[in-house]
Write an enzyme that holds these catalytic residues in place. Sequence first.
Site, short mmCIF file in Angstrom:
data_model
loop_
_atom_site.label_atom_id
_atom_site.label_comp_id
_atom_site.label_asym_id
_atom_site.label_seq_id
_atom_site.Cartn_x
_atom_site.Cartn_y
_atom_site.Cartn_z
N THR A 194 22.05 57.07 31.30
CA THR A 194 20.85 56.25 31.47
C THR A 194 20.69 55.40 30.22
O THR A 194 21.31 54.35 30.10
CB THR A 194 19.61 57.13 31.74
OG1 THR A 194 19.52 58.15 30.75
CG2 THR A 194 19.70 57.76 33.12
N LYS B 5 25.18 63.90 29.72
CA LYS B 5 24.38 62.72 29.42
C LYS B 5 23.10 63.19 28.76
O LYS B 5 22.63 64.31 28.96
CB LYS B 5 24.07 61.90 30.67
CG LYS B 5 23.18 62.55 31.73
CD LYS B 5 21.71 62.52 31.49
CE LYS B 5 21.21 61.11 31.23
NZ LYS B 5 19.73 61.16 30.89
N THR C 277 16.70 67.92 27.35
CA THR C 277 16.71 67.04 28.52
C THR C 277 18.05 66.38 28.69
O THR C 277 18.34 65.39 28.07
CB THR C 277 15.62 65.98 28.41
OG1 THR C 277 15.73 65.16 29.55
CG2 THR C 277 15.71 65.15 27.22
N GLU D 28 17.99 58.40 21.12
CA GLU D 28 17.47 57.03 21.24
C GLU D 28 17.02 56.50 19.88
O GLU D 28 16.17 57.09 19.22
CB GLU D 28 16.32 57.01 22.25
CG GLU D 28 16.80 57.24 23.67
CD GLU D 28 15.68 57.43 24.66
OE1 GLU D 28 15.95 57.30 25.87
OE2 GLU D 28 14.54 57.72 24.24
N ASN E 86 11.14 53.57 24.30
CA ASN E 86 10.32 54.37 25.20
C ASN E 86 8.97 53.76 25.53
O ASN E 86 8.27 54.23 26.44
CB ASN E 86 10.13 55.77 24.61
CG ASN E 86 11.38 56.60 24.76
OD1 ASN E 86 11.67 57.10 25.83
ND2 ASN E 86 12.14 56.71 23.68
N THR F 297 9.21 49.53 32.69
CA THR F 297 8.92 48.12 32.93
C THR F 297 9.99 47.21 32.36
O THR F 297 10.00 46.03 32.64
CB THR F 297 7.57 47.73 32.30
OG1 THR F 297 7.57 48.03 30.91
CG2 THR F 297 6.43 48.46 32.98
#
Length: 450
Positions: A194, A220, A231, A318, A445, A450
Amino acid sequence: MAGGAMLTMGAKASSLHNEVVTSGETIALPAAHIRLPRGPWTQIPGGVTGPCGFRAAGLYGGLRALGTKPDLALVVSDVDAVCAGTFTTNVVAAAPVLYCKRILAASTKARAVLINAGQANAATGDAGYQDALDCATAVAKLLGTQPERVLLQSTGVIGKRIKKDALLASLPRLVGALSYTADSGDAAATAITTTDLVTKSVAIETEVGGTTVKIGGMAKGSGMIHPNMATMLSVVTCDAHVASDVWQDLVKTAVGRSFNQITVDGDTSTNDTVLALASGASRGRLLDNMQDRDAQQLQAALDAVFQGLAMSIASDGEGATCLVEVEVIGAHSDDAAAVVARSVARSSLVKAAVYGRDPNWGRVACAAGYSGVDFDPQELEIRLGTFVLMQKGQPLEFDRGAAKDYLLAAGEVHGVVAITISIGGGKGRSTAWGCDLSYDYVKINADYTT
């Protein structure tokens, strides 16, 4: 740590790429360099297709909101494989998690794992669960097996059902693309990503009781990473001949030493799943005793694969610029050491200091102290790389400029920042992995949907 010292295999984004051709376009994603513990194993090509008897495929099925990066993956065993699974502790578990837990509670065998990216199919109610059933049934029909032999994983936006029509329409192509090749393993590893900036895939070969055994895996994960099944998603394949109860114990132990020891942001996902399949295709003797020497050899090799994948997830956090490795020694037990290591690795203040290249060891001491593990603060020792910052509970003078340069150098090459903490004279030790906390984490994040 099982396997001893670590091999540093390089920076976050290597020059190697997994290239997948889909809809006339070539989708390239860098392949993570995997850091493996030293041990009696050799890294081989293939990822999940490395072990004998496993095929894989990955392609674009129209599930992603943007782009044409592959978003469907399938891993298939030639035979009904012994399967073990570990899952998120989040009570708002996704439909595929609930489905897999139900299946594995009734059976220890699996033939295939279908993974989609784009929609998490979490918090989607009865309709989401029915989607999971429909997908498993469709895959089973194409493979000529029973629906309960097909397991599922999903990743993407929580609260969104799978784009089932697109998925079902893509399944014939996905099954038709199944192959034993390393390229197919790479395609599958790409399809499950992702926000990942790199694919995470590895395979090794080792000797277990005089028989050559291979273990492969893909994973992943980049954000929403926290211990208690961080996660992430992972599929691991192995061709060892293992009894189901022993395989379950081996996998549970390996997860405890790897995926449950990583953290990026303190959020535990709804979809975390590790599924591990053992086909028996190596034709070695049956491993039916956890205490058997051969079973322990397999445990060490399994730990290596799981830890390599886990570290690649933490390193790809991230917005991260480096991997943070926290080793704790001198505890009264390994479990106590693991708690302290996780406490430091997940500390936002420690992570921010690393990003700011600030050798602020006080934050490390603080995080160790509030971990919940009782130790004598007069025994506390802290090292940053080779710099001794605290010894016997007393702060030491150190070259702050050189320590800052150490942190800067790690950030420049997406390397490793090593923090070593001693909390006493016990034999307990453990390692946890995290990453620094940068401005980019918030940017990524803040507008995820969006």
